[in-house]
Design a protein around this motif. Structure first.
Motif, mmCIF file in Angstrom:
data_model
loop_
_atom_site.group_PDB
_atom_site.id
_atom_site.type_symbol
_atom_site.label_atom_id
_atom_site.label_comp_id
_atom_site.label_asym_id
_atom_site.label_seq_id
_atom_site.Cartn_x
_atom_site.Cartn_y
_atom_site.Cartn_z
ATOM 1 N N ILE A 278 0.847 -1.203 0.000
ATOM 2 C CA ILE A 278 0.000 0.000 0.000
ATOM 3 C C ILE A 278 0.872 1.238 0.000
ATOM 4 O O ILE A 278 1.789 1.376 0.806
ATOM 5 C CB ILE A 278 -0.912 0.039 1.257
ATOM 6 N N LYS A 279 0.581 2.149 -0.919
ATOM 7 C CA LYS A 279 1.301 3.426 -0.925
ATOM 8 C C LYS A 279 0.362 4.616 -0.710
ATOM 9 O O LYS A 279 0.804 5.731 -0.454
ATOM 10 C CB LYS A 279 2.074 3.597 -2.218
ATOM 11 N N GLU A 280 -0.941 4.359 -0.830
ATOM 12 C CA GLU A 280 -1.920 5.429 -0.629
ATOM 13 C C GLU A 280 -3.248 4.816 -0.195
ATOM 14 O O GLU A 280 -3.584 3.692 -0.581
ATOM 15 C CB GLU A 280 -2.107 6.209 -1.931
ATOM 16 N N ILE A 281 -4.005 5.552 0.624
ATOM 17 C CA ILE A 281 -5.304 5.082 1.111
ATOM 18 C C ILE A 281 -6.338 6.178 0.938
ATOM 19 O O ILE A 281 -6.084 7.340 1.264
ATOM 20 C CB ILE A 281 -5.226 4.675 2.606
ATOM 21 N N GLU A 282 -7.504 5.807 0.418
ATOM 22 C CA GLU A 282 -8.619 6.747 0.294
ATOM 23 C C GLU A 282 -9.810 6.218 1.079
ATOM 24 O O GLU A 282 -10.287 5.103 0.821
ATOM 25 C CB GLU A 282 -9.027 6.918 -1.170
ATOM 26 N N ILE A 283 -10.273 6.980 2.056
ATOM 27 C CA ILE A 283 -11.492 6.630 2.776
ATOM 28 C C ILE A 283 -12.675 7.096 1.937
ATOM 29 O O ILE A 283 -12.852 8.293 1.706
ATOM 30 C CB ILE A 283 -11.514 7.266 4.181
ATOM 31 N N LEU A 284 -13.467 6.174 1.460
ATOM 32 C CA LEU A 284 -14.561 6.503 0.535
ATOM 33 C C LEU A 284 -15.795 7.006 1.259
ATOM 34 O O LEU A 284 -16.426 7.964 0.826
ATOM 35 C CB LEU A 284 -14.894 5.285 -0.324
#
Length: 394
Positions: A278-284
């Protein structure tokens, strides 16, 4: 080495009203009490022994044998069994056949490192040996209450747990092998090690009481700590239950309210090999209480979508009430000099469990504030009734 083939009979026990005479020496409480089958172990090698000099009773058709211990081992395509330490006579158990072990000793039967009352039903499957504990539900609950809550907590909180756990167990739909799991998949059951005077008292004072909604057993979900607000059932799972709605919680004195978990790049690559870590996370989107509902993970080779519940399970998180950030962590030091830095993922969260239904830390607070068990349950489960499961089972 002598090998003997034994054809063991199937033993399926369905939760329901079974006469005490079936297991008269097991002391399964009063007649008409439901019997429950609890999966307590899945092993490839298993040791079962008596607690004292009183022997175990091993039964198969017309064969009745008193022994101190039983050992089962899976070896390639077969399962071997021998009694006590007599390895000179080994029996081979057929796949999908079962055997029964019981005792007259109130101290129970040792299965691995835990003791159990009732009857032990062993099912030999192709890849594993399933160990199922058959016992009266009230006896089962004396351990569940102590396994799910510290036994020193207020009695009214323990009573609320007993009623919720009884309802959950009776509502649970099992299979041909067992009715309920002994882990957090359902509710924790540690056998006789978690049974105390207070848990006995909590179960005895609530005997047969269950929670109903419109004359049907509810899905009596509970959790450790919600961090201030419990959750609506439909915001965690697809099903919407009118009695499982968000309410203010009183769990602020939980000493483990806040938690953190750090994952290194290597750990993330192992967890999510398809996208290369994982290099980026988006909380939807999040729920009204702030829990993660849906989330997007972006890696070196693409992205993955998870519900908060599924990500919590995959990453072993305490709850879905969390936020994330990437940090630099020292991975190696030599004479206090940093040799290299590793960008890791830190997850910071609050509470423990799915957040739906009764909060155990909240129940403790309400009990200490003077709430009775029924009041605690009616606070966390809306519009419910509490009554005996059956009038003849009291």
């Amino acid at each position: 080495m002598l090998t003997t083939n034994l054809k063991f009979i199937n033993n399926y026990f369905v939760i329901g009203f079974i006469s005490l005479t079936l297991f008269c020496n097991q002391n399964l409480q009063a007649s008409n009490e439901p019997i429950i089958r609890v999966l307590i172990s899945k092993e490839k090698n298993l040791r079962i022994r008596s607690d004292s000099n009183k022997p175990l009773i091993f039964k198969y058709k017309n064969l009745k044998k008193n022994v101190k211990g039983i050992t089962l081992k899976k070896e390639r395509d077969s399962t071997k069994l021998f009694f006590d330490k007599n390895t000179s006579k080994v029996y081979e158990i057929e796949v999908d056949k079962g055997l029964i072990i019981k005792t007259n000793d109130k101290r129970g039967i040792w299965v691995g490192a835990k003791r159990y009352s009732g009857l032990i039903n062993i099912k030999n499957l192709e890849n594993e040996i399933y160990v199922v504990n058959n016992l009266g539900i009230e006896q089962y609950l004396t351990s569940v209450v102590g396994s799910e809550m510290p036994h020193k907590w207020p009695l009214e909180a323990l009573k609320a747990q007993a009623i919720a756990s009884r309802t959950y167990a009776l509502k649970k739909t099992g299979n041909h092998l067992y009715d309920i799991d002994s882990t957090q998949r359902d509710q924790v059951y540690n056998g006789l090690e978690s049974k105390t005077y207070k848990t006995n008292k909590a179960v005895k004072h609530t005997r047969s009481l269950v929670i109903t909604y419109k004359n049907k057993l509810i899905n009596a979900l509970f959790h450790s700590s919600s961090a201030g607000m419990t959750e609506n059932s439909e915001d965690v799972w697809r099903n919407k239950y009118p009695y499982l709605i968000s309410v203010k919680d009183f769990d602020q004195k939980n000493p483990k309210m806040n938690w953190e978990k750090i994952f290194t790049n290597k750990e993330l690559q192992i967890l999510f090999p398809k996208i290369g870590g994982i290099k980026e996370i988006e909380i939807l989107d999040i729920t009204k209480t702030g829990r993660i509902k849906n989330i997007k993970l972006i890696g070196n080779y693409g992205s993955l979508y998870f519900s908060g519940t599924n990500l919590r399970k995959k990453m072993g998180l305490k709850s879905t009430l969390f936020r994330t950030k990437f940090i630099s962590v020292n991975t190696h030091k030599e004479k206090n000099k940093i040799k290299d830095l590793n960008n890791s993922l830190m997850i910071s969260g609050m509470g423990a469990g799915h957040g739906v239904g009764m909060s155990q830390w909240g129940a403790k607070h309400l009990a200490m504030s003077g709430y009775k068990a029924k009041d605690i349950l009616k606070y966390y489960y809306k519009g419910i009734q509490i009554k005996p499961f059956k009038e003849i089972y009291k």
